[in-house]
Write a protein that holds these residues in place. Structure first.
Motif, PDB file in Angstrom:
ATOM      1  N   PHE A   1     -43.051 -30.409 -28.095  1.00 29.67           N
ATOM      2  CA  PHE A   1     -44.002 -31.420 -27.426  1.00 29.67           C
ATOM      3  C   PHE A   1     -45.420 -30.623 -26.862  1.00 29.67           C
ATOM      4  CE2 PHE A   1     -41.210 -35.065 -26.785  1.00 29.67           C
ATOM      5  CZ  PHE A   1     -41.979 -36.164 -27.256  1.00 29.67           C
TER       6      PHE A   1
ATOM      7  N   TRP B   1     -42.443 -43.610 -18.690  1.00 35.32           N
ATOM      8  CA  TRP B   1     -42.822 -42.881 -19.928  1.00 35.32           C
ATOM      9  C   TRP B   1     -41.759 -43.569 -21.191  1.00 35.32           C
ATOM     10  CZ3 TRP B   1     -39.941 -39.597 -23.636  1.00 35.32           C
ATOM     11  CH2 TRP B   1     -40.314 -39.086 -24.713  1.00 35.32           C
TER      12      TRP B   1
ATOM     13  N   GLY C   1     -32.000 -36.341 -22.927  1.00 37.08           N
ATOM     14  CA  GLY C   1     -32.285 -36.402 -21.370  1.00 37.08           C
ATOM     15  C   GLY C   1     -31.209 -37.303 -20.689  1.00 37.08           C
ATOM     16  N   LEU C   2     -30.893 -38.411 -21.276  1.00 34.57           N
ATOM     17  CA  LEU C   2     -30.229 -39.538 -20.514  1.00 34.57           C
ATOM     18  C   LEU C   2     -28.478 -38.773 -20.802  1.00 34.57           C
ATOM     19  CD1 LEU C   2     -30.941 -42.823 -22.265  1.00 34.57           C
ATOM     20  CD2 LEU C   2     -31.371 -42.105 -19.983  1.00 34.57           C
TER      21      LEU C   2
ATOM     22  N   ARG D   1     -36.403 -26.123 -14.366  1.00 35.68           N
ATOM     23  CA  ARG D   1     -35.849 -25.113 -15.047  1.00 35.68           C
ATOM     24  C   ARG D   1     -35.927 -23.940 -14.330  1.00 35.68           C
ATOM     25  NH1 ARG D   1     -34.671 -23.842 -20.448  1.00 35.68           N
ATOM     26  NH2 ARG D   1     -34.926 -21.617 -20.921  1.00 35.68           N
TER      27      ARG D   1
ATOM     28  N   GLY E   1     -40.073 -31.206 -15.597  1.00 35.72           N
ATOM     29  CA  GLY E   1     -39.132 -30.597 -16.253  1.00 35.72           C
ATOM     30  C   GLY E   1     -39.142 -28.996 -16.223  1.00 35.72           C
TER      31      GLY E   1
ATOM     32  N   GLN F   1     -35.781 -33.063  -9.956  1.00 32.66           N
ATOM     33  CA  GLN F   1     -34.993 -34.116 -10.892  1.00 32.66           C
ATOM     34  C   GLN F   1     -35.345 -35.624 -10.680  1.00 32.66           C
ATOM     35  OE1 GLN F   1     -30.975 -32.378  -9.860  1.00 32.66           O
ATOM     36  NE2 GLN F   1     -30.582 -32.218 -11.928  1.00 32.66           N
TER      37      GLN F   1
ATOM     38  N   MET G   1     -38.909 -30.043 -25.634  1.00 36.28           N
ATOM     39  CA  MET G   1     -40.139 -29.873 -24.829  1.00 36.28           C
ATOM     40  C   MET G   1     -41.281 -28.880 -25.402  1.00 36.28           C
ATOM     41  SD  MET G   1     -41.103 -28.118 -21.226  1.00 36.28           S
ATOM     42  CE  MET G   1     -41.444 -26.896 -21.989  1.00 36.28           C
TER      43      MET G   1
ATOM     44  N   HIS H   1     -32.738 -30.128 -25.306  1.00 35.43           N
ATOM     45  CA  HIS H   1     -33.731 -30.667 -24.563  1.00 35.43           C
ATOM     46  C   HIS H   1     -35.079 -29.586 -24.136  1.00 35.43           C
ATOM     47  CE1 HIS H   1     -34.642 -34.164 -22.083  1.00 35.43           C
ATOM     48  NE2 HIS H   1     -34.973 -33.300 -20.955  1.00 35.43           N
TER      49      HIS H   1
ATOM     50  N   ASN I   1     -39.646 -40.388 -16.099  1.00 30.85           N
ATOM     51  CA  ASN I   1     -39.310 -40.648 -17.558  1.00 30.85           C
ATOM     52  C   ASN I   1     -39.208 -42.094 -17.670  1.00 30.85           C
ATOM     53  OD1 ASN I   1     -39.235 -38.658 -19.520  1.00 30.85           O
ATOM     54  ND2 ASN I   1     -38.109 -37.329 -18.192  1.00 30.85           N
TER      55      ASN I   1
ATOM     56  N   VAL J   1     -43.906 -35.359 -16.799  1.00 27.84           N
ATOM     57  CA  VAL J   1     -42.668 -35.068 -17.288  1.00 27.84           C
ATOM     58  C   VAL J   1     -42.498 -33.492 -17.704  1.00 27.84           C
ATOM     59  CG1 VAL J   1     -41.135 -35.408 -19.475  1.00 27.84           C
ATOM     60  CG2 VAL J   1     -42.435 -37.391 -18.406  1.00 27.84           C
ATOM     61  N   ILE J   2     -43.327 -32.981 -18.173  1.00 34.62           N
ATOM     62  CA  ILE J   2     -43.020 -31.620 -18.583  1.00 34.62           C
ATOM     63  C   ILE J   2     -43.400 -30.625 -17.478  1.00 34.62           C
ATOM     64  CG2 ILE J   2     -44.821 -29.826 -19.687  1.00 34.62           C
ATOM     65  CD1 ILE J   2     -45.463 -31.810 -21.833  1.00 34.62           C
TER      66      ILE J   2
ATOM     67  N   ARG K   1     -27.967 -30.184 -23.350  1.00 33.48           N
ATOM     68  CA  ARG K   1     -28.571 -29.039 -22.808  1.00 33.48           C
ATOM     69  C   ARG K   1     -29.527 -28.328 -23.562  1.00 33.48           C
ATOM     70  NH1 ARG K   1     -25.508 -28.907 -17.855  1.00 33.48           N
ATOM     71  NH2 ARG K   1     -26.707 -30.323 -16.992  1.00 33.48           N
TER      72      ARG K   1
ATOM     73  N   THR L   1     -28.460 -36.681 -17.582  1.00 35.33           N
ATOM     74  CA  THR L   1     -28.577 -37.469 -16.147  1.00 35.33           C
ATOM     75  C   THR L   1     -27.512 -37.672 -15.308  1.00 35.33           C
ATOM     76  OG1 THR L   1     -30.394 -38.658 -17.357  1.00 35.33           O
ATOM     77  CG2 THR L   1     -29.895 -39.583 -15.283  1.00 35.33           C
TER      78      THR L   1
ATOM     79  N   HIS M   1     -38.739 -36.126 -12.224  1.00 38.03           N
ATOM     80  CA  HIS M   1     -38.385 -36.063 -13.552  1.00 38.03           C
ATOM     81  C   HIS M   1     -37.763 -37.513 -14.295  1.00 38.03           C
ATOM     82  CE1 HIS M   1     -38.319 -34.011 -17.562  1.00 38.03           C
ATOM     83  NE2 HIS M   1     -36.989 -34.198 -17.629  1.00 38.03           N
TER      84      HIS M   1
ATOM     85  N   ALA N   1     -35.666 -36.324 -27.403  1.00 40.30           N
ATOM     86  CA  ALA N   1     -35.849 -36.377 -25.722  1.00 40.30           C
ATOM     87  C   ALA N   1     -34.973 -37.158 -24.785  1.00 40.30           C
ATOM     88  CB  ALA N   1     -37.450 -36.263 -25.188  1.00 40.30           C
TER      89      ALA N   1
END
Ligand code: HEM
Ligand code: HEM
Length: 306
Positions: free
Chosen positions: A237, A128, A203-204, A88, A84, A118, A234, A230, A125, A80-81, A227, A207, A121, A199
């Protein structure tokens, strides 16, 4: 790199941070040691030893499902990280994916095209999130939640007490098999019940394809807010994981790893062995998850274009 080129590099201007951090740490440690000598602080710490009592009915140790949950969580969050971060930082993704517009998912217009990062991710997710939902159900259908959900306000003075113990380099007594110290409890609580849901929500909200369904909520939860939040989530985390794993390894590694990887409370090497095996699984998956292989898997559920 020679000393001269280092002096000219942009890192050189940051060199002062190292002595500043060491100095700040030394001041904090000295202050905490001095505080612990004061009678008032000593009586405070006798009242609040650094961990809250567990509620009636709490059980000792860990169930096997928690070890599996914890492993899958670590495995998924790694990717996920990574994905992500790729979203970016990648300017030109190696491939794009458009889902097949068939079956139950059939919609009027052509579905939105997203980058392979994407796609990865969002797919990881989904796993996850599923793992996390199962965790919530299992935590609350057993007594296991009691260890990571504070139920009394004395968690806060106890956290101050535990903080003083860490800062004065006389760390809280390790008894994770029975009960966490207050800082641990709070950190686990915030991670599982604050950072993870945030998160998911942010995130949703972003999406592609779902974003439109949130439109009615645009005023209370604009996509720009999602945005904005989010990425700092991270960062939280990543910092949590660094401190968490460092403390696991520094406060009796064999014993701690036995708890969460081998469900035993002794000094054997089982937990360490299983931990290393889990790292090998992650490393193999890391190498395997290259764009060409991801594109192949993505191709099963949509069209992949380079
Ligand atoms: C591979 C790296 C990791 C290692 C070696 C590790 C190790 C451990 C260990 C040994 C414990 C039990 C602590 C004790 O007995 O005192 C624990 C608990 C926990 N870890 Fe990790 N961990 C890792 C990654 C993660 C990640 C990525 C997360 C979340 C993002 C996480 C969240 C937690 C939580 C929430 C608990 C408390 C579980 C409970 O009691 O319900 N860990 N971890
Ligand atoms: C259900 C959970 C999640 C969903 C649905 C989700 C969804 C998304 C989406 C759609 C994007 C792309 C945004 C864009 O197009 O610019 C994104 C970006 C990102 N995600 Fe997630 N995400 C979730 C959880 C997480 C978690 C747990 C982390 C890290 C621990 C994370 C880290 C990132 C990062 C670093 C980016 C790039 C952000 C940026 O460019 O500033 N995501 N996520």
């Amino acid at each position: 790199m020679s000393l001269d080129t280092f002096r000219q590099s942009r890192w050189y201007s940051l060199v002062w941070i190292v002595p500043a951090l060491i100095g700040a740490a030394a001041i904090i440690v000295a202050l905490a040691m001095w505080l612990r000598l004061q009678p008032d602080v000593q009586s405070f710490m006798a009242d609040y030893p650094g961990r809250s009592e567990l509620p009636e009915g709490a059980t000792e140790g860990f169930p096997a499902w928690l070890a599996w949950q914890h492993f899958f969580n670590s495995f998924f969050i790694l990717f996920v990280i990574r994905s992500g971060w790729q979203i970016r930082t990648t300017k030109r993704p190696a491939a794009y994916w458009t889902r097949n517009n068939t079956g139950l998912l059939r919609t009027k217009g052509e579905p939105q095209r997203i980058s392979i990062h994407q796609w990865f991710h969002i797919s990881i997710n989904a796993l996850w999130l599923l793992n996390g939902l199962v965790l919530y159900v299992l935590l609350f259908s057993t007594n296991q939640w009691m260890r990571i959900v504070p139920v009394s306000w004395d968690i806060f003075p106890n956290a101050v007490s535990a903080g003083l113990q860490y800062a004065s380099l006389n760390w809280p007594v390790e008894m994770g098999w029975v009960n966490y110290n207050a800082l641990q409890t709070l950190a686990y609580f915030v991670t599982v019940f604050v950072a993870a849901p945030l998160a998911v929500l942010t995130g949703l909200r972003m999406t592609p394809g779902l974003a439109a369904r949130w439109k009615p909520l645009e005023r209370v939860f604009p996509v720009q807010l999602a945005r904005l939040l989010h990425f700092p989530i991270m960062v939280y985390f990543v910092l949590f994981i660094i401190v968490h794993v460092a403390l696991v390894l520094l406060t009796g590694a064999l014993n701690n790893l036995n708890h969460m990887y081998a469900i035993r409370d002794d000094q054997s090497w089982w937990g360490f062995g299983l931990f290393v095996a889990s790292l090998v699984v992650m490393a193999v998956a890391w190498v395997a998850a290259k764009p060409s292989i991801l594109a192949m898997i993505a191709g099963l559920s949509g069209k992949v274009r380079r």
